[in-house]
Design a protein around this motif. Structure first.
Motif, PDB file in Angstrom:
ATOM      1  N   UNK A  70       7.678  11.320   1.109  1.00  0.00           N
ATOM      2  CA  UNK A  70       8.868  11.024   0.310  1.00  0.00           C
ATOM      3  C   UNK A  70       8.401  10.471  -1.023  1.00  0.00           C
ATOM      4  N   UNK A  71       8.597  11.217  -2.077  1.00  0.00           N
ATOM      5  CA  UNK A  71       7.998  10.909  -3.365  1.00  0.00           C
ATOM      6  C   UNK A  71       9.013  11.085  -4.494  1.00  0.00           C
ATOM      7  N   UNK A  72       8.633  10.656  -5.692  1.00  0.00           N
ATOM      8  CA  UNK A  72       9.399  10.995  -6.876  1.00  0.00           C
ATOM      9  C   UNK A  72       9.325  12.502  -7.086  1.00  0.00           C
ATOM     10  N   UNK A 107       0.830  -1.206   0.000  1.00  0.00           N
ATOM     11  CA  UNK A 107       0.000   0.000   0.000  1.00  0.00           C
ATOM     12  C   UNK A 107       0.867   1.261   0.000  1.00  0.00           C
ATOM     13  N   UNK A 108       1.992   1.214   0.715  1.00  0.00           N
ATOM     14  CA  UNK A 108       2.921   2.343   0.702  1.00  0.00           C
ATOM     15  C   UNK A 108       3.473   2.565  -0.699  1.00  0.00           C
ATOM     16  N   UNK A 109       3.912   1.474  -1.331  1.00  0.00           N
ATOM     17  CA  UNK A 109       4.446   1.574  -2.693  1.00  0.00           C
ATOM     18  C   UNK A 109       3.378   2.055  -3.660  1.00  0.00           C
ATOM     19  N   UNK A 111      14.406  -4.583   8.356  1.00  0.00           N
ATOM     20  CA  UNK A 111      14.056  -4.737   9.773  1.00  0.00           C
ATOM     21  C   UNK A 111      15.007  -3.924  10.642  1.00  0.00           C
ATOM     22  N   UNK A 112      16.290  -3.952  10.286  1.00  0.00           N
ATOM     23  CA  UNK A 112      17.292  -3.198  11.035  1.00  0.00           C
ATOM     24  C   UNK A 112      17.009  -1.698  10.985  1.00  0.00           C
ATOM     25  N   UNK A 113      16.687  -1.196   9.800  1.00  0.00           N
ATOM     26  CA  UNK A 113      16.381   0.233   9.651  1.00  0.00           C
ATOM     27  C   UNK A 113      15.127   0.589  10.451  1.00  0.00           C
ATOM     28  N   UNK A 114      14.091  -0.237  10.337  1.00  0.00           N
ATOM     29  CA  UNK A 114      12.850   0.034  11.062  1.00  0.00           C
ATOM     30  C   UNK A 114      13.097   0.111  12.568  1.00  0.00           C
ATOM     31  N   UNK A 115      13.979  -0.742  13.065  1.00  0.00           N
ATOM     32  CA  UNK A 115      14.280  -0.753  14.490  1.00  0.00           C
ATOM     33  C   UNK A 115      15.072   0.478  14.906  1.00  0.00           C
ATOM     34  N   UNK A 116      16.124   0.800  14.177  1.00  0.00           N
ATOM     35  CA  UNK A 116      16.991   1.922  14.563  1.00  0.00           C
ATOM     36  C   UNK A 116      16.315   3.264  14.335  1.00  0.00           C
ATOM     37  N   UNK A 117      15.433   3.349  13.341  1.00  0.00           N
ATOM     38  CA  UNK A 117      14.744   4.611  13.036  1.00  0.00           C
ATOM     39  C   UNK A 117      13.371   4.709  13.702  1.00  0.00           C
ATOM     40  N   UNK A 118      12.982   3.657  14.417  1.00  0.00           N
ATOM     41  CA  UNK A 118      11.681   3.631  15.099  1.00  0.00           C
ATOM     42  C   UNK A 118      10.541   3.896  14.106  1.00  0.00           C
ATOM     43  N   UNK A 119      10.572   3.139  13.017  1.00  0.00           N
ATOM     44  CA  UNK A 119       9.571   3.256  11.963  1.00  0.00           C
ATOM     45  C   UNK A 119       8.826   1.941  11.799  1.00  0.00           C
ATOM     46  N   UNK A 120       7.581   1.979  11.358  1.00  0.00           N
ATOM     47  CA  UNK A 120       6.904   0.725  11.007  1.00  0.00           C
ATOM     48  C   UNK A 120       7.662   0.015   9.886  1.00  0.00           C
ATOM     49  N   UNK A 121       7.796  -1.287  10.003  1.00  0.00           N
ATOM     50  CA  UNK A 121       8.509  -2.051   8.985  1.00  0.00           C
ATOM     51  C   UNK A 121       7.869  -1.887   7.617  1.00  0.00           C
ATOM     52  N   UNK A 122       6.545  -1.789   7.569  1.00  0.00           N
ATOM     53  CA  UNK A 122       5.863  -1.642   6.286  1.00  0.00           C
ATOM     54  C   UNK A 122       6.249  -0.341   5.595  1.00  0.00           C
ATOM     55  N   UNK A 123       6.490   0.721   6.360  1.00  0.00           N
ATOM     56  CA  UNK A 123       6.910   1.999   5.775  1.00  0.00           C
ATOM     57  C   UNK A 123       8.288   1.853   5.139  1.00  0.00           C
ATOM     58  N   UNK A 124       9.197   1.218   5.868  1.00  0.00           N
ATOM     59  CA  UNK A 124      10.559   1.033   5.343  1.00  0.00           C
ATOM     60  C   UNK A 124      10.531   0.161   4.084  1.00  0.00           C
ATOM     61  N   UNK A 125       9.863  -0.975   4.161  1.00  0.00           N
ATOM     62  CA  UNK A 125       9.802  -1.875   3.006  1.00  0.00           C
ATOM     63  C   UNK A 125       9.141  -1.203   1.807  1.00  0.00           C
ATOM     64  N   UNK A 126       8.027  -0.514   2.030  1.00  0.00           N
ATOM     65  CA  UNK A 126       7.319   0.112   0.926  1.00  0.00           C
ATOM     66  C   UNK A 126       8.152   1.125   0.187  1.00  0.00           C
ATOM     67  N   UNK A 127       8.967   1.877   0.917  1.00  0.00           N
ATOM     68  CA  UNK A 127       9.794   2.898   0.270  1.00  0.00           C
ATOM     69  C   UNK A 127      11.012   2.288  -0.416  1.00  0.00           C
ATOM     70  N   UNK A 128      11.583   1.233   0.178  1.00  0.00           N
ATOM     71  CA  UNK A 128      12.698   0.562  -0.512  1.00  0.00           C
ATOM     72  C   UNK A 128      12.203  -0.063  -1.813  1.00  0.00           C
ATOM     73  N   UNK A 129      11.043  -0.707  -1.762  1.00  0.00           N
ATOM     74  CA  UNK A 129      10.481  -1.323  -2.975  1.00  0.00           C
ATOM     75  C   UNK A 129      10.273  -0.274  -4.056  1.00  0.00           C
ATOM     76  N   UNK A 130       9.694   0.874  -3.675  1.00  0.00           N
ATOM     77  CA  UNK A 130       9.454   1.933  -4.658  1.00  0.00           C
ATOM     78  C   UNK A 130      10.767   2.432  -5.249  1.00  0.00           C
ATOM     79  N   UNK A 131      11.788   2.562  -4.413  1.00  0.00           N
ATOM     80  CA  UNK A 131      13.103   3.027  -4.882  1.00  0.00           C
ATOM     81  C   UNK A 131      13.681   2.064  -5.914  1.00  0.00           C
TER      82      UNK A 131
END
Length: 206
Positions: free
Chosen positions: A174-176, A39-41, A119-139
């Motif tokens: 964070x967008x194109x 959904x993030x992507x 998972x590591x980024x989500x933990x260190x940045x205190x972000x939902x894992x879905x947010x991190x994954x969705x943005x990496x996928x889009x990138x």
């Protein structure tokens, strides 16, 4: 109160161009997390005028006949895997993902996202894992679709995400860039697409 007057018709919205993502899961990601990441992507690409269609491919491809077909125009094969270095890592920035164009003229290719590093980024940045994954996928999908080199000084296609970018991601801002969104709308569907093959691109952990 509201003043009465002539009702202006809303301008017609341009039809969204679409890409297809064939998703292969090789990491222990929970389905609700995966769906939220998709959904993030979706939101990132929709804001650029692109519709993402998902095909879920398991390791048993017989369950998904469409996943047996070769990649067609504007199709991306996406793998979510666990990163396992072959050699001990030096103290460098680890890559969150990798992308490779198959045919630049047809807008298809491969993208890989490293689940355990997300998972590591989500933990260190205190972000939902879905947010991190969705943005990496889009990138990474952006690398398949955009002309080489793909990275930009700002937005979702920055080579390295720092605190500022992850805060924008948290706020779903964070967008194109407008220029990248314009290029995507031209390229998806086969219009004005260059045919040059591109070297692998990736995002990095800050």
């Amino acid at each position: 109160c509201f003043a009465h007057g002539k009702v202006r018709p809303e301008p017609a919205r341009p039809e969204l161009r679409s890409i297809t993502v064939k998703l292969y899961e090789f990491a222990p990601i929970r389905r609700p997390t995966l769906l939220r990441a998709e959904a993030q992507t979706d939101k990132i690409f929709r804001d650029a005028g692109i519709l993402v269609k998902w095909t879920h491919c398991s390791t048993d491809s017989e369950l998904h006949p469409a996943c047996l077909d070769a990649l067609a125009r504007d199709e991306i094969a996406l793998r979510i895997v666990t990163y396992r270095p072959l050699l001990p890592e030096r103290p460098i920035r680890l890559r969150l993902g990798l992308a490779w164009k198959l045919d630049g003229a047809r807008g298809n290719g491969f993208a890989t996202v490293y689940y355990n590093l997300a998972v590591q980024v989500a933990s260190t940045r205190h972000l939902p894992l879905s947010v991190v994954l969705g943005h990496i996928i889009a990138h990474e999908i952006g690398h398949v679709l955009l002309p080489h080199p793909g990275h930009s000084p700002e937005g979702i296609m920055r080579a390295q995400f720092g605190e500022y970018e992850w805060q924008l991601a948290r706020l779903q801002r964070l967008r194109f860039t407008p220029k990248q969104a314009e290029v995507l709308r031209r390229f998806v569907g086969g219009f004005d697409r260059g045919s040059a093959m591109a070297a692998p691109q990736s995002a990095a952990i800050p």
